[in-house]
Design a protein around this motif. Structure first.
Motif, PDB file in Angstrom:
ATOM      1  N   ASN A 283     -28.915 -18.160 -35.850  1.00  0.00           N
ATOM      2  CA  ASN A 283     -28.890 -17.118 -34.828  1.00  0.00           C
ATOM      3  C   ASN A 283     -30.281 -16.980 -34.180  1.00  0.00           C
ATOM      4  OD1 ASN A 283     -30.519 -15.393 -36.427  1.00  0.00           O
ATOM      5  ND2 ASN A 283     -28.722 -14.642 -37.518  1.00  0.00           N
ATOM      6  N   LYS A 284     -30.357 -16.126 -33.151  1.00  0.00           N
ATOM      7  CA  LYS A 284     -31.612 -15.966 -32.408  1.00  0.00           C
ATOM      8  C   LYS A 284     -32.757 -15.479 -33.289  1.00  0.00           C
ATOM      9  CE  LYS A 284     -30.152 -15.218 -27.675  1.00  0.00           C
ATOM     10  NZ  LYS A 284     -30.264 -14.343 -26.511  1.00  0.00           N
ATOM     11  N   LYS A 285     -32.454 -14.574 -34.218  1.00  0.00           N
ATOM     12  CA  LYS A 285     -33.496 -14.035 -35.096  1.00  0.00           C
ATOM     13  C   LYS A 285     -34.073 -15.138 -35.988  1.00  0.00           C
ATOM     14  CE  LYS A 285     -34.394 -10.085 -38.064  1.00  0.00           C
ATOM     15  NZ  LYS A 285     -33.856  -8.889 -38.698  1.00  0.00           N
ATOM     16  N   GLU A 286     -33.205 -15.992 -36.527  1.00  0.00           N
ATOM     17  CA  GLU A 286     -33.689 -17.091 -37.371  1.00  0.00           C
ATOM     18  C   GLU A 286     -34.508 -18.092 -36.565  1.00  0.00           C
ATOM     19  OE1 GLU A 286     -29.875 -18.343 -38.826  1.00  0.00           O
ATOM     20  OE2 GLU A 286     -30.240 -17.442 -40.793  1.00  0.00           O
ATOM     21  N   ILE A 287     -34.048 -18.388 -35.351  1.00  0.00           N
ATOM     22  CA  ILE A 287     -34.789 -19.316 -34.492  1.00  0.00           C
ATOM     23  C   ILE A 287     -36.159 -18.734 -34.157  1.00  0.00           C
ATOM     24  CG2 ILE A 287     -34.853 -20.375 -32.195  1.00  0.00           C
ATOM     25  CD1 ILE A 287     -31.775 -20.690 -32.456  1.00  0.00           C
ATOM     26  N   SER A 288     -36.203 -17.441 -33.837  1.00  0.00           N
ATOM     27  CA  SER A 288     -37.483 -16.782 -33.549  1.00  0.00           C
ATOM     28  C   SER A 288     -38.404 -16.844 -34.756  1.00  0.00           C
ATOM     29  CB  SER A 288     -37.265 -15.322 -33.160  1.00  0.00           C
ATOM     30  OG  SER A 288     -36.562 -15.229 -31.963  1.00  0.00           O
TER      31      SER A 288
ATOM     32  N   HIS B 126     -38.412 -19.143 -37.147  1.00  0.00           N
ATOM     33  CA  HIS B 126     -38.887 -20.519 -37.303  1.00  0.00           C
ATOM     34  C   HIS B 126     -39.969 -20.843 -36.273  1.00  0.00           C
ATOM     35  CE1 HIS B 126     -36.284 -21.923 -40.498  1.00  0.00           C
ATOM     36  NE2 HIS B 126     -35.247 -21.340 -39.894  1.00  0.00           N
TER      37      HIS B 126
END
Length: 187
Positions: A2-7, A9
């Motif tokens: 999701n966006k939070k995990e990508i952010s 990383h």
């Protein structure tokens, strides 16, 4: 993902890139134009200015008195001691030696967590610690550095102090860091 995990990383990758550039840029500055104290003062002044400016656009958080004591201890160990040991260590040894010692930081944090926070250590962690230490030792002992540092042993001692002080900072600030934003903590 999701966006939070990508952010997360992207933030971790950015942090690692900045940390990776920190040693060669610091060594270059120490070699060409700054003393260790000047490097420390410039880093602290720049960070202070940056976080105070950022805080003008951030939500103000009230920090309780008990947490201020922990944040102050964190400032002493995480800023003053780590910056000083960073600058002195890099001044005396090569960037490669310094970076290899500092790369042991996750191991130091884990060991300090065991000692101070009573976290459990299992077989997998033990093997990881031993492999990390052995790998760093092999790399350092097998290096043939063309341009040795002014005093490699003293530089390595400062690098170890840097790693331990940063680990100590991460341990003591852990619970407080969850409560407040990074801007509030750094300010």
């Amino acid at each position: 993902m999701n966006k939070k995990e990508i952010s997360g990383h992207i933030a971790m990758l950015s942090t690692q890139m900045i940390c990776g550039l920190n040693v060669p840029i610091g060594k270059s500055l120490l070699t060409e134009c700054l003393t260790p104290i000047e490097l420390v003062v410039s880093r602290i002044l720049f960070a202070t200015l940056a976080f105070w400016v950022i805080s003008l656009f951030s939500k103000r958080e009230n920090v309780n008195t008990k947490d201020l004591v922990i944040i102050a201890l964190g400032g002493i160990s995480g800023v003053a001691c780590t910056y000083l040991s960073f600058a002195w260590g890099l001044n005396y040894t090569t960037p490669v030696h310094f970076a290899l010692i500092v790369a042991l930081n996750p191991i130091v944090v884990m060991l300090l967590s065991v000692l101070f926070l009573r976290e459990a250590i299992n077989r997998q962690k033990t093997i990881g610690v031993l492999l990390g230490i052995a790998g760093a030792w092999i790399l350092v002992s097998q290096m043939d550095i063309v341009t040795p540092g002014k005093n490699n042993m003293l530089g390595i001692v400062f690098a170890i102090a840097n790693t331990v002080m940063l680990g100590f900072y991460l341990i003591i600030i852990r619970k407080v860091a969850i409560k407040y934003s990074p801007v509030t903590l750094q300010k």
